[in-house]
Design a protein around this motif. Structure first.
Motif, PDB file in Angstrom:
ATOM      1  N   LEU A 175       1.829  -2.741  -0.060  1.00  0.00           N
ATOM      2  CA  LEU A 175       1.209  -2.062  -1.164  1.00  0.00           C
ATOM      3  C   LEU A 175       0.056  -1.096  -0.597  1.00  0.00           C
ATOM      4  CD1 LEU A 175       1.408  -4.606  -4.068  1.00  0.00           C
ATOM      5  CD2 LEU A 175       2.935  -2.587  -3.520  1.00  0.00           C
ATOM      6  N   PRO A 216      -1.340  -2.150  -9.003  1.00  0.00           N
ATOM      7  CA  PRO A 216      -0.220  -1.600  -8.611  1.00  0.00           C
ATOM      8  C   PRO A 216       0.955  -2.407  -9.284  1.00  0.00           C
ATOM      9  CG  PRO A 216      -1.580  -2.172  -6.701  1.00  0.00           C
ATOM     10  CD  PRO A 216      -2.231  -2.631  -7.877  1.00  0.00           C
ATOM     11  N   GLU A 217       2.112  -1.546  -9.650  1.00  0.00           N
ATOM     12  CA  GLU A 217       3.199  -2.310 -10.302  1.00  0.00           C
ATOM     13  C   GLU A 217       3.575  -3.685  -9.869  1.00  0.00           C
ATOM     14  OE1 GLU A 217       7.656  -0.773 -12.135  1.00  0.00           O
ATOM     15  OE2 GLU A 217       6.591   0.402 -10.513  1.00  0.00           O
ATOM     16  N   ASP A 269      -0.246   1.889   0.322  1.00  0.00           N
ATOM     17  CA  ASP A 269      -0.475   3.187  -0.214  1.00  0.00           C
ATOM     18  C   ASP A 269      -0.472   3.305  -1.730  1.00  0.00           C
ATOM     19  OD1 ASP A 269       2.215   2.216  -0.376  1.00  0.00           O
ATOM     20  OD2 ASP A 269       3.019   4.263   0.107  1.00  0.00           O
ATOM     21  N   GLN A 270      -0.343   1.990  -2.310  1.00  0.00           N
ATOM     22  CA  GLN A 270      -0.615   1.963  -3.867  1.00  0.00           C
ATOM     23  C   GLN A 270      -1.999   1.464  -4.265  1.00  0.00           C
ATOM     24  OE1 GLN A 270       2.767   0.136  -5.482  1.00  0.00           O
ATOM     25  NE2 GLN A 270       4.045   0.709  -3.461  1.00  0.00           N
ATOM     26  N   ASP A 271      -2.979   1.764  -3.546  1.00  0.00           N
ATOM     27  CA  ASP A 271      -4.544   1.251  -4.013  1.00  0.00           C
ATOM     28  C   ASP A 271      -4.543  -0.107  -4.400  1.00  0.00           C
ATOM     29  OD1 ASP A 271      -7.074   1.816  -4.678  1.00  0.00           O
ATOM     30  OD2 ASP A 271      -6.644   2.122  -6.771  1.00  0.00           O
TER      31      ASP A 271
END
Length: 224
Positions: free
Chosen positions: A79, A145-146, A81-83
């Motif tokens: 993750l 993030p999801e 690249d997903q903050d």
């Protein structure tokens, strides 16, 4: 022009004040985490979660509640690249371990020698959660993030097919190791996220107790 200068000064003052509040809240969070740390030392975990429990005793948990250092590393890697932020991992740690302590406590009779220890840990963790929530409210709102949201959602559901079993001792080991990792700003002197560090963890010498029967966990006779 003068009003612009006043506005800038006011903005800077507000920024400094906000940072000061965050610093104070972070110090309070670290104090709460360090109190938790002192109750999770190896000797306590072995005594209350192994010697006071029947041999091979396990509890049913969500698959996501097996939260180890490798899970933290995997989330950071996948993750990046997903903050993903430390606050996401810290909240996951809190949700996971509050659920685990509740499950352990609910299985123990009040007279069981490990009941008070488990209840005290739960109280300490609730204190950490309260300070953590206060600190989170001081920050800018953001969406996690999801993948993190999916973990939280799974933890909030009843046990289903994605369940597993683990010993109380192994679960508290995970709690301790990942706590020092995800709250690394509170323990900056050592990189506790490295699994190699824990291979050298000094094992406290605890005198073992006689083996327990499978019924001791419900009768409260363990350790008596």
């Amino acid at each position: 022009m003068a009003w612009s200068g006043v506005w800038v000064l006011g903005w800077l003052f507000g920024l400094v004040l906000a940072q000061s509040v965050l610093t104070v809240e972070m110090q309070q969070l670290c104090r709460a985490v360090k109190v938790m740390n002192s109750s999770l030392v190896f000797k306590e975990r072995v005594h209350f979660m192994r010697h006071n429990m029947p041999i091979n005793f396990t509890i049913k948990i969500h698959y996501e509640e097996v939260f180890k250092l490798r899970n933290v590393s995997r989330l950071r890697r996948n993750l990046q690249d997903q903050d993903l932020q430390d606050v996401d991992l810290q909240e996951t740690w809190l949700r996971v371990n509050l659920g685990i302590l509740k499950k352990i406590k609910n299985l123990l009779p009040r007279k069981h020698p490990s009941y008070n220890y488990t209840a005290d840990l739960e109280t300490l963790l609730l204190s950490v959660e309260q300070v953590f929530t206060d600190l989170k409210e001081q920050r800018e709102p953001r969406e996690s993030p999801e993948r993190i949201g999916n973990i939280w959602e799974a933890l909030a559901t009843p046990l289903g097919k994605r369940r597993t079993e683990a010993t109380p001792k192994s679960l508290l080991d995970n709690c301790y190791h990942t706590m020092l990792c995800v709250f690394h700003s509170c323990f900056p002197s050592v990189d506790y996220c490295q699994r190699a560090f824990w291979r050298n963890e000094k094992k406290a010498q605890v005198t073992p107790t006689p083996p327990l029967s499978s019924t001791d966990i419900t009768t409260g006779k363990a350790g008596q």
